[in-house]
Each structure stands twice: as C-alpha cells, then as structure tokens.
Design a protein around this motif. Structure first.
Motif, short mmCIF file in Angstrom:
data_model
loop_
_atom_site.label_atom_id
_atom_site.label_comp_id
_atom_site.label_asym_id
_atom_site.label_seq_id
_atom_site.Cartn_x
_atom_site.Cartn_y
_atom_site.Cartn_z
N LYS A 97 0.90 -1.17 -0.06
CA LYS A 97 -0.17 -0.12 0.08
C LYS A 97 0.92 1.25 -0.15
N PHE A 98 0.72 2.19 -0.91
CA PHE A 98 1.28 3.54 -0.91
C PHE A 98 1.33 4.12 0.54
N PRO A 99 2.43 4.82 0.79
CA PRO A 99 2.42 5.26 2.23
C PRO A 99 1.46 6.53 2.30
N ILE A 100 1.52 7.25 3.38
CA ILE A 100 0.49 8.18 3.67
C ILE A 100 1.04 9.39 2.94
N ASN A 101 0.29 10.22 2.21
CA ASN A 101 0.56 11.23 1.33
C ASN A 101 1.49 10.97 0.15
N ILE A 123 11.92 4.87 8.67
CA ILE A 123 11.35 5.38 7.54
C ILE A 123 9.97 4.60 7.25
N TRP A 124 10.14 3.51 7.70
CA TRP A 124 8.66 2.43 7.71
C TRP A 124 7.75 3.30 8.58
N GLN A 125 8.18 3.71 9.91
CA GLN A 125 7.37 4.11 10.69
C GLN A 125 6.82 5.64 10.43
N LYS A 126 7.58 6.43 9.86
CA LYS A 126 7.50 7.75 9.32
C LYS A 126 6.26 7.58 8.20
N TRP A 127 6.60 6.76 7.26
CA TRP A 127 5.85 6.72 6.12
C TRP A 127 4.23 6.12 6.25
N TYR A 128 4.16 5.26 7.20
CA TYR A 128 2.85 4.52 7.40
C TYR A 128 2.47 4.68 8.78
N GLY A 132 4.22 10.55 7.27
CA GLY A 132 3.89 10.15 5.97
C GLY A 132 5.20 10.40 5.12
N PHE A 133 4.68 10.22 3.70
CA PHE A 133 5.76 10.53 2.65
C PHE A 133 6.14 12.06 2.54
N ASP A 134 7.21 12.42 2.50
CA ASP A 134 7.37 14.03 2.20
C ASP A 134 7.59 14.25 0.69
N GLN A 135 6.39 14.97 0.33
CA GLN A 135 6.37 15.07 -1.25
C GLN A 135 7.24 16.10 -1.71
N ASN A 136 7.90 16.74 -0.82
CA ASN A 136 9.10 17.66 -1.42
C ASN A 136 10.44 16.85 -0.81
N ALA A 137 10.87 16.52 0.30
CA ALA A 137 12.10 16.06 0.42
C ALA A 137 12.46 14.63 -0.10
N THR A 139 10.45 12.87 -2.29
CA THR A 139 10.40 13.13 -3.82
C THR A 139 11.69 13.52 -4.42
N LYS A 140 12.24 14.43 -4.14
CA LYS A 140 13.51 14.97 -4.48
C LYS A 140 14.62 13.81 -4.33
N GLU A 141 14.65 13.19 -3.37
CA GLU A 141 15.79 12.37 -3.04
C GLU A 141 15.50 11.13 -3.79
N LEU A 142 14.41 10.61 -4.05
CA LEU A 142 14.17 9.48 -4.81
C LEU A 142 14.33 9.84 -6.33
N ILE A 143 14.00 11.04 -6.75
CA ILE A 143 14.38 11.52 -8.32
C ILE A 143 15.79 11.33 -8.24
N THR A 144 16.57 12.26 -7.44
CA THR A 144 18.04 12.21 -7.44
C THR A 144 18.80 10.81 -7.78
N HIS A 145 18.31 9.80 -6.80
CA HIS A 145 18.74 8.48 -6.82
C HIS A 145 18.49 7.73 -8.16
N THR A 146 17.24 8.09 -8.48
CA THR A 146 16.90 7.47 -9.89
C THR A 146 17.94 7.92 -10.96
N LYS A 147 18.25 9.20 -11.06
CA LYS A 147 19.04 9.70 -11.86
C LYS A 147 20.48 9.28 -11.96
N ILE A 148 21.14 9.28 -10.70
CA ILE A 148 22.45 8.95 -10.57
C ILE A 148 22.91 8.13 -9.83
N GLY A 149 21.91 7.36 -9.10
CA GLY A 149 22.22 6.16 -8.33
C GLY A 149 22.64 6.38 -6.83
N GLU A 150 22.53 7.68 -6.34
CA GLU A 150 22.80 7.91 -5.16
C GLU A 150 22.03 9.18 -4.62
#
Length: 342
Positions: A97-101, A123-128, A132-137, A139-150
C-alpha cells in the motif's frame, strides 16, 4: 498480558542456504520465512523434550477444530538488520500500500520506489504511521537517486538504499556421486553470506509471548539455542546455517519499536509473517492488497514432500485482523506423526 521480544540471529562467518518453492539449488533467499522458522524450532523442541512435550505444545495453538485458543507465542518472519557504527538498522517489509501522502505523480521515481522491498524501521514508521511521505524532500531524493544512483538526504542517511550491503549471495560448485553407478555430476549451490566486522549484519524476528507461553520460555530458548548449533536451512551437513542468538526485551530497544508494535490509530493491518486461516471470507479480502506464497518442502526425516499450502505473504494489507491457525500439511503416505505449518 503478552510480552514482545526481538531475537537476533548472528550467523558470523557461517554461510546459509534458504531454499524457496520454485527456485533450484543454485539460488537462495536472504532470509527465513516464519513457517520455516516455526517448523525448525518445533522440530528441535521435540528433539530436546520428546514427542509428548511437543504434542502438548502444538495443542496450545488454534486450529480449524480449536479456533478459540490463544497461541502461546507468535513469531514474525526473519528480516535483515545491519550494525552501522553504534546504531542498528532494522528492516521491515514494505507494505503493499502506498505510504501516507504518497504523490499521484510518481513517474520520475517509481522504479526506484518499487525496488525498496524492505525499509529501515524509522522510514517505515514515518511513512506508514507518522507524518507520511514527504512530497518535497522524499520526492526530490528519490528522483536524484533514480538519475545518478545515489543521494544525500534523510532516506540515504537512514539506510533506505543500503539493504543489499547486508549480505552477498554466491554459488559454490559441488560434486554429486550416484550411489548406484558412482557417476559424478557437477552442480552449484547458492549461499548467502552476511556481512561481518565493523558493519556486521544478520537476521532478526519478533516474538509475542502469551502468559501461557511464558511458562515455556526456558524450553523455547533452549530449543532455539539447539537450532543455532544444528543450523537452519539447507546444506547443514556442510556447516551452513549455524547462528548465535540474542534475546532483547522491548524495553531494551529504541522507543520507536514500542510505537510500531503498539500503534493504535491505524485503519489497516499489515503482515510481518506468513499467514493462513481457514475462516477467511470474501468480506475479509475486500479492499485488501495481498500476495500469495506457495509453501511446500520436504519432511526432515523422510524423502517425502509435505502437502502444498498457499499463504498470504509479508507486507499484505487487510482492513481487519485474524490470529491465524496451524495448518496440517501431513501427506497421506506419511504416518509417523503429524506435520504442521504456522
């Protein structure tokens, strides 16, 4: 009132082979599911205390005939922990199930998110359970990790992307010799080797012990110690699967564990073990998200396969809870004793 404990399994430098239905000897899982742990634990309980004692133990668990019983103990599946400096990072399965937010527009990072099958406890406790999921921080970190692997944000600091650093899986060549023709056959067996040294890793599981189970605590610990000496999983004759155990009370753990275990404000329930119950109805499955895991395998003292059983896997989500039951998987041709999965 039941009590919760966390049990660490430290494999040290010992490799392990954890087989799964549908994979060959060449592959291995990186952890032990709850039914395998329960079966191995009860088997060693029988070795120590005899047939009568183990039958008395099993009679305390709810079955199709005795659904009203409260089990003496319930265990989770095992999951990985990592020692990072003075801190311990515990991983839990990501719920289905997707995290809160969680944002609707996730195309830029969904592939990275989907690979996060296990999340650090914080992270599990924060998200669920928390903000919940921080749509700013986040999201940005997951996008960065997707692009450059870190990345360098809170997800990285918490160990979100470090799960695979806990262990390595390798294949070991072996020779099989036919007992009749003495012909040889080369094959490979997969082993998992947990990290050791400064950043060591291993497996842990949670156990909830009822007041009735507390009376058996010493025997249960003795049986688990014996299991550690004997080893769990396959290739035990080669020394694989041996471990040392460490029991921790909830009070000895970070406060966040109490928040996770005793959380009272949720609208859904997620599994941290395999689950089977004969009384499941269509209403129970409504609005649920789940995966089914087929469980089988061999009987230890016989070249006979247990009956196959289908169980709900870890991370499955339900809107209500059931306690689960023992399931009898004894094959018809096996008459020595009954075989159960939990």
């Amino acid at each position: 009132m039941s009590v919760w404990k966390l049990v660490k399994l430290n494999f040290g430098n010992n490799p392990a082979h954890f087989g799964e239905v549908g994979i060959g000897m060449e592959e291995t899982s990186d952890r032990i599911r709850s039914d395998t742990l329960f079966s191995a634990w009860v088997t060693n309980y029988a070795r120590l205390f005899g047939k009568d004692a183990v039958e008395e133990l099993l009679q305390l668990f709810p079955t199709e005939k005795t659904p009203e019983l409260i089990p003496p103990f319930r265990i989770s599946s095992t999951f990985i922990y990592r020692e990072v400096g003075k801190e311990t990072v515990y991983y839990l399965p990501r719920p289905l199930k997707f995290p809160i937010n969680y944002p609707e527009d996730d195309l830029a990072f969904f592939k990275t998110y989907k690979k996060l099958n296990y999340l650090p406890l914080e992270i599990w406790q924060k998200w669920y359970q928390g903000k919940g999921f921080d749509q700013n921080a986040d999201t940005k970190e997951l996008i960065t990790h997707t692009k450059i692997g870190e990345s360098t944000g809170d997800l990285n600091t918490g160990g979100t992307f470090d799960y695979k650093k806990a262990c390595k899986i390798h294949q070991l060549p072996k020779i099989g010799i036919d007992r009749v023709t003495t012909a040889t056959n080369l094959y490979h067996t997969g082993f998992v080797h947990f990290a050791s040294g400064n950043n060591s890793a291993g497996l842990y599981f949670l156990i909830e012990i009822s007041p009735e189970g507390e009376k058996l605590a010493d025997k249960l610990q003795a049986a688990l110690h014996l299991l550690g000496e004997e080893g769990i999983g396959g290739e035990r004759s080669s020394g694989a699967g041996r471990f040392e155990i460490k029991w921790l009370d909830l009070l000895d753990l970070p406060e966040i564990w109490d928040e996770v275990i005793n959380y009272k404000h949720g609208k859904v329930h997620t599994l941290i073990s395999l689950f089977w119950d004969s009384s499941i109805s269509p209403d129970f499955l409504e609005n649920s998200s789940y995966e089914i895991q087929e469980r089988g395998g061999w009987i230890v003292e016989s070249q006979t396969r247990r009956k196959m059983v289908r169980m709900f896997s870890e991370g499955s989500i339900f809107t209500s809870s059931l306690s689960g039951k023992l399931v009898n998987v004894t094959p018809e041709q096996f008459t020595k004793h009954q075989i159960y999965r939990k």
